[in-house]
Design a protein around this motif. Structure first.
Motif, PDB file in Angstrom:
ATOM      1  N   LYS A 110       4.095  13.840  64.157  1.00 37.37           N
ATOM      2  CA  LYS A 110       3.353  12.854  64.958  1.00 37.37           C
ATOM      3  C   LYS A 110       3.898  11.493  64.449  1.00 37.37           C
ATOM      4  N   SER A 111       5.005  11.522  63.650  1.00 39.36           N
ATOM      5  CA  SER A 111       5.670  10.060  63.246  1.00 39.36           C
ATOM      6  C   SER A 111       4.824   9.345  62.342  1.00 39.36           C
ATOM      7  N   HIS A 112       3.690   9.761  61.474  1.00 39.87           N
ATOM      8  CA  HIS A 112       2.987   9.227  60.516  1.00 39.87           C
ATOM      9  C   HIS A 112       3.911   8.853  59.246  1.00 39.87           C
ATOM     10  N   SER A 113       3.627   7.831  58.581  1.00 41.16           N
ATOM     11  CA  SER A 113       4.460   7.500  57.452  1.00 41.16           C
ATOM     12  C   SER A 113       3.951   7.706  56.160  1.00 41.16           C
ATOM     13  N   SER A 114       2.455   7.733  56.175  1.00 41.45           N
ATOM     14  CA  SER A 114       1.592   7.945  54.929  1.00 41.45           C
ATOM     15  C   SER A 114       0.632   9.203  55.231  1.00 41.45           C
ATOM     16  N   ILE A 115       0.122  10.143  54.307  1.00 41.00           N
ATOM     17  CA  ILE A 115      -0.770  11.030  54.247  1.00 41.00           C
ATOM     18  C   ILE A 115      -1.506  11.254  52.942  1.00 41.00           C
TER      19      ILE A 115
END
Length: 241
Positions: A110-115
């Protein structure tokens, strides 16, 4: 890619996507899931009910994604960790690592950079805390160090409000990453993978030593320890060769 440990409220933690410790029916009735539902609003449960109606119950280790409702993050990944069974320890560990891996892969998809990831299964599912944390950190290390993968993730946060859990995250992360040979930092590392989805401050105060280590696979990790306001932070910053 950077790995951080925070003492913080997951519901207000500043990342793109948080991980919810869910059950197979996505009914958020207790523990971390109930806290997230209360903070996100009723629509979150409605969205999860729609997923179950469309795709059926989730299996242990599966992860799906929804909007975040009233939370400050962009989306929520709901992952089903295993219920602890002393007679099936190896399978429980494998399923927990799978839950973390599918969460990381879905965040990247989903193209997220932080989790932000809590201690999945350590609460009402009864997974022993230290063993739980060991498997979560091991799954993250395997994800980061898998050759040839591409990921949008740049920061992975291990987050809990409980001191015991935060200390366990710090201790295990140091044990997994902190006993490698020293190295000199170089350029920043490009991230890693993809998988299935079921649906669509104030300045920090540095209180630790700054040093860099290298894993046997050549992954460089910079270790720091510091406090940011009321958040305890243990940071492990990975740098490519």
């Amino acid at each position: 890619m950077a790995l951080h440990v925070y003492k913080d409220d997951l519901c207000r933690h500043n990342v793109d996507v948080i991980v919810n410790a869910a059950n197979e029916d996505l009914k958020h009735n207790g523990g971390v899931a109930k806290a997230i539902l209360d903070a996100a609003g009723r629509k979150l449960q409605d969205d999860c009910d729609q997923i179950i109606r469309t795709y059926g119950r989730l299996s242990t280790g599966d992860s799906v994604i929804t909007d975040a409702g009233k939370l400050p993050c962009k989306q929520i990944i709901h992952t089903v960790g295993p219920r602890w069974d002393t007679n099936s320890q190896s399978r429980c560990e494998w399923l927990l690592r799978r839950a973390i891996t599918t969460s990381l892969q879905l965040a990247s998809e989903k193209s997220h950079s932080s989790i932000a990831i809590p201690a999945v299964s350590s609460g009402i599912f009864g997974f022993p805390l230290n063993l739980c944390v060991e498997n979560i950190v091991e799954a993250i290390r395997d994800y980061v160090e898998t050759p040839g993968q591409q990921s949008t993730l740049q920061r992975i946060h291990l987050v809990d409000i409980n001191d015991e859990t935060v200390n366990a995250f710090c201790k295990v992360t140091k044990a997994k990453f902190g006993n490698q040979r020293r190295a000199v930092p170089s350029t920043a590392m490009a991230p890693q993978p993809v998988t299935r989805a079921a649906q669509n401050p104030p300045a920090p105060v540095n209180r630790g030593n700054d040093n860099t280590v290298v894993t046997k696979e050549g992954l460089k990790i910079k270790l720091l320890q510091k406090n940011i306001e009321d958040c305890s932070v243990c940071r492990f910053t990975s740098i490519s060769c």
